[in-house]
Design a protein around this motif. Structure first.
Motif, short mmCIF file in Angstrom:
data_model
loop_
_atom_site.label_atom_id
_atom_site.label_comp_id
_atom_site.label_asym_id
_atom_site.label_seq_id
_atom_site.Cartn_x
_atom_site.Cartn_y
_atom_site.Cartn_z
N ARG A 168 0.85 -1.19 0.00
CA ARG A 168 0.00 0.00 0.00
C ARG A 168 0.88 1.24 0.00
O ARG A 168 1.93 1.26 0.64
CB ARG A 168 -0.89 0.06 1.25
CG ARG A 168 -1.69 -1.19 1.53
CD ARG A 168 -2.50 -0.99 2.80
NE ARG A 168 -2.70 -2.23 3.52
CZ ARG A 168 -3.18 -2.29 4.75
NH1 ARG A 168 -3.51 -1.18 5.38
NH2 ARG A 168 -3.33 -3.46 5.35
N PRO A 169 0.45 2.31 -0.65
CA PRO A 169 1.27 3.53 -0.67
C PRO A 169 1.11 4.39 0.58
O PRO A 169 1.94 5.26 0.83
CB PRO A 169 0.75 4.27 -1.90
CG PRO A 169 -0.68 3.83 -2.03
CD PRO A 169 -0.70 2.39 -1.57
N ILE A 170 0.07 4.16 1.37
CA ILE A 170 -0.21 5.02 2.51
C ILE A 170 0.80 4.80 3.63
O ILE A 170 1.29 3.69 3.85
CB ILE A 170 -1.65 4.77 3.02
CG1 ILE A 170 -2.09 5.87 3.99
CG2 ILE A 170 -1.77 3.39 3.65
CD1 ILE A 170 -3.57 5.85 4.33
N LEU A 171 1.16 5.89 4.31
CA LEU A 171 1.99 5.86 5.51
C LEU A 171 1.12 6.30 6.68
O LEU A 171 0.56 7.41 6.66
CB LEU A 171 3.18 6.82 5.38
CG LEU A 171 4.35 6.37 4.52
CD1 LEU A 171 5.23 7.58 4.19
CD2 LEU A 171 5.18 5.33 5.25
N ASP A 172 0.98 5.46 7.70
CA ASP A 172 0.15 5.78 8.86
C ASP A 172 1.03 6.16 10.04
O ASP A 172 2.03 5.50 10.33
CB ASP A 172 -0.72 4.58 9.25
CG ASP A 172 -1.88 4.38 8.28
OD1 ASP A 172 -2.36 5.38 7.72
OD2 ASP A 172 -2.31 3.23 8.09
N VAL A 173 0.61 7.22 10.74
CA VAL A 173 1.35 7.71 11.90
C VAL A 173 0.39 7.81 13.08
O VAL A 173 -0.69 8.39 12.96
CB VAL A 173 1.98 9.09 11.63
CG1 VAL A 173 2.77 9.57 12.85
CG2 VAL A 173 2.86 9.05 10.40
N MET A 251 1.15 14.89 -2.80
CA MET A 251 0.99 14.22 -1.52
C MET A 251 -0.34 14.64 -0.91
O MET A 251 -0.72 15.81 -0.97
CB MET A 251 2.14 14.58 -0.58
CG MET A 251 2.22 13.77 0.68
SD MET A 251 3.05 12.20 0.42
CE MET A 251 4.72 12.73 0.01
N VAL A 252 -1.03 13.67 -0.33
CA VAL A 252 -2.26 13.94 0.41
C VAL A 252 -1.97 13.72 1.89
O VAL A 252 -1.35 12.72 2.28
CB VAL A 252 -3.40 13.03 -0.05
CG1 VAL A 252 -4.64 13.25 0.81
CG2 VAL A 252 -3.73 13.30 -1.52
N GLN A 289 -4.08 10.26 15.16
CA GLN A 289 -3.46 9.63 13.98
C GLN A 289 -3.47 10.60 12.80
O GLN A 289 -4.33 11.48 12.70
CB GLN A 289 -4.22 8.35 13.57
CG GLN A 289 -4.18 7.22 14.57
CD GLN A 289 -5.26 7.33 15.61
OE1 GLN A 289 -6.31 7.91 15.37
NE2 GLN A 289 -5.01 6.76 16.78
N TYR A 290 -2.51 10.41 11.92
CA TYR A 290 -2.56 11.07 10.62
C TYR A 290 -1.87 10.18 9.60
O TYR A 290 -1.20 9.19 9.95
CB TYR A 290 -1.96 12.48 10.65
CG TYR A 290 -0.47 12.59 10.89
CD1 TYR A 290 0.42 12.60 9.82
CD2 TYR A 290 0.03 12.77 12.17
CE1 TYR A 290 1.79 12.75 10.03
CE2 TYR A 290 1.40 12.93 12.39
CZ TYR A 290 2.28 12.91 11.31
OH TYR A 290 3.63 13.06 11.52
N SER A 291 -2.05 10.49 8.32
CA SER A 291 -1.52 9.64 7.24
C SER A 291 -0.99 10.51 6.11
O SER A 291 -1.45 11.63 5.90
CB SER A 291 -2.60 8.70 6.70
OG SER A 291 -3.13 7.88 7.71
N LEU A 292 -0.02 9.95 5.36
CA LEU A 292 0.50 10.55 4.14
C LEU A 292 0.26 9.57 2.99
O LEU A 292 0.50 8.38 3.14
CB LEU A 292 2.00 10.82 4.25
CG LEU A 292 2.46 12.17 4.82
CD1 LEU A 292 1.99 12.33 6.25
CD2 LEU A 292 3.97 12.30 4.72
N VAL A 293 -0.20 10.10 1.86
CA VAL A 293 -0.44 9.27 0.68
C VAL A 293 0.23 9.93 -0.52
O VAL A 293 -0.24 10.96 -1.01
CB VAL A 293 -1.94 9.09 0.39
CG1 VAL A 293 -2.15 8.10 -0.75
CG2 VAL A 293 -2.69 8.65 1.64
N PRO A 294 1.34 9.39 -1.03
CA PRO A 294 1.92 9.92 -2.27
C PRO A 294 0.98 9.64 -3.44
O PRO A 294 0.46 8.53 -3.58
CB PRO A 294 3.23 9.14 -2.41
CG PRO A 294 3.50 8.55 -1.06
CD PRO A 294 2.16 8.30 -0.46
#
Length: 454
Positions: A168-173, A251-252, A289-294
């Motif tokens: 998956r491309p998403i990065l979860d923080v 980036m989202v 939580q937050y996320s980054l999506v290229p």
């Protein structure tokens, strides 16, 4: 005399049985791989390695099919490098403050006490296609050796967990702030990202959802800001998105809407957000939580969630208006999607239904669809879109940014004739295990401020 069977009909030996079983197992594995490749869901394994910087600082490197990441625990716990494999471009700014996942407490002047400080770090998991890193630091409540200690934010342990996925491309923080003291603390989290979308922080354009539409701020070639406000307080959703105007790499950023206070882009070069101050009693913790999506190939953005990202671009097509839809999945591949669209005519309050769009499978590439309608509007128009799956649906609206008879909308943000709804923010207060009331025995007068006393 016994009759012996022919040599080729003899009972297989133990070795031959083992060979046969092994071949059958490999045939099964090959079949599974072919099915996975045909379905588009089989990805290469995720890898983790460690190295050191030229200054001897520890670096943790993670790689999957989408990008190469370099985490720098001893340099503010940041993500110092994010290289897209699709293009080879670096998405993190090369400046001293560049990179992602910068932690701040509101009330401390920039750069605060976390940005360049060392974090304790460890790789928690590397199983089932997920790598989770944990980085933590105890807040001292001051930004320098001679600074006064801010007791409201001292003795707070900040633990940051980052999850990277194999396919998956998403990065979860996840960020957890726990109170290590015996007094209640109040802290407002301030998260900062310093990217170089498409390889440079110049010509980056950011999209922020507001009650008046998508507010856009742009960084020009000379580094100056153009467009909307730096600070956005009338947001109506928990996301912002940015893209490079030349190559459409972007980036989202998805954040916790319930605790969101301000969206901020410093001269169109950063992606930041401030969160509501949260009282944290002794021994308690606050988690968000937050996320980054290229993403890439999005010329605009209208909507984002952990499920999907969407944008609609308007254009004239003869006597028609064409709406070019673009969507991509974020966390999981989505099957059998229906996109329903209606035109809402603002002044007459009429609703015109357009044709449905169907998406058999929405993966991590960009899907495109197009709808057309006659360009005979005499008033402002809003597209109301519903994206439906088997057991879910999500809604968003898009202002028609073109012209109609007697008027028009410049860009995205509309006039005051129509406003998007702003959902209620549900803030939950943390409860203390016990309440301690300090009494002043010499107190003579109690001044109480209530509804009418001011």
């Amino acid at each position: 005399m016994k009759n012996h069977p022919p040599e080729d009909q003899k009972t297989p030996s133990a070795t031959r049985k083992l060979v046969n079983r092994t071949m059958r197992a490999w045939r099964f594995i090959l079949l599974v791989m072919l099915c996975g490749l045909a379905d588009g869901r089989l990805m290469a394994a995720i890898t983790v390695s460690e190295t050191k910087s030229a200054q001897g600082q520890r670096w943790i490197c993670v790689e999957n099919d989408f990008y190469k990441l370099r985490f720098e625990p001893e340099n503010g716990g940041r993500l110092g490098s994010l290289v897209l494999k699709s293009s080879g471009t670096e998405q993190a700014s090369g400046e001293k403050h560049g990179g992602f996942f910068h932690d701040h407490f509101a009330g401390q002047d920039f750069p605060g006490e976390f940005m360049y400080a060392p974090y304790e770090a460890q790789v928690l998991t590397n199983v089932s296609g997920v790598v989770t890193l944990s980085m933590q630091r105890l807040a001292k409540g001051k930004t320098g050796d001679d600074a006064t200690v801010n007791r409201k934010i001292s003795d707070l342990l900040l633990v940051k967990k980052i999850s990277v996925y194999e396919n998956r491309p998403i990065l979860d923080v996840e960020i957890c702030i726990s109170n290590q003291s015996d007094q209640t603390k109040a802290v407002g989290l301030w998260i900062q990202q310093c990217p170089a979308l498409g390889g440079t922080p110049r010509l980056n354009k950011y999209y922020r959802p507001t009650v008046r539409g998508i507010d856009i701020i742009r960084n020009q070639e000379d580094g100056k800001r153009e467009g909307g406000e730096d600070f956005v307080r009338n947001f109506n959703a928990g996301w912002m998105a940015g893209r490079n105007e030349q190559n459409n790499e972007g980036m989202v950023f998805l954040m916790d809407y319930d605790y969101l206070r301000i969206l901020y882009n410093s001269d169109g070069q950063t992606a930041e957000w401030f969160m509501t101050d949260v009282p944290i009693p002794p021994g308690k913790s606050f988690t968000t939580q937050y996320s980054l999506v290229p993403v890439r190939d999005f010329p605009c953005f209208d909507y984002a969630s952990k499920r999907l990202v969407a944008g609609i671009q308007d254009s004239k097509d003869g006597d028609d208006i064409a709406f070019d839809y673009r969507m991509t999945a974020c966390s999981h591949i989505l099957d059998d999607i229906v996109v329903e669209t209606s035109l809402f005519l603002v002044r007459s309050q009429r609703i015109v239904k357009l044709a449905d769009l169907r998406i058999p499978k929405l993966d991590f590439s960009v899907w495109r669809g197009k709808l057309k309608t006659r360009a005979d509007f005499k008033e402002p128009v809003v597209l109301r879109v519903t994206v439906k799956g088997k057991d879910w649906s999500e809604n968003f609206e898009h202002y028609y940014g073109g012209e109609w008879e007697g008027g028009g909308i410049a860009g995205y943000v509309a006039n005051t004739e129509y406003a998007f709804a702003r959902p209620r923010q549900n803030v939950k207060m943390l409860e203390a295990d016990k309440f301690i009331i300090t009494r002043n025995q010499s107190l003579d007068v109690l001044l109480f401020f209530g509804l009418y006393t001011q």
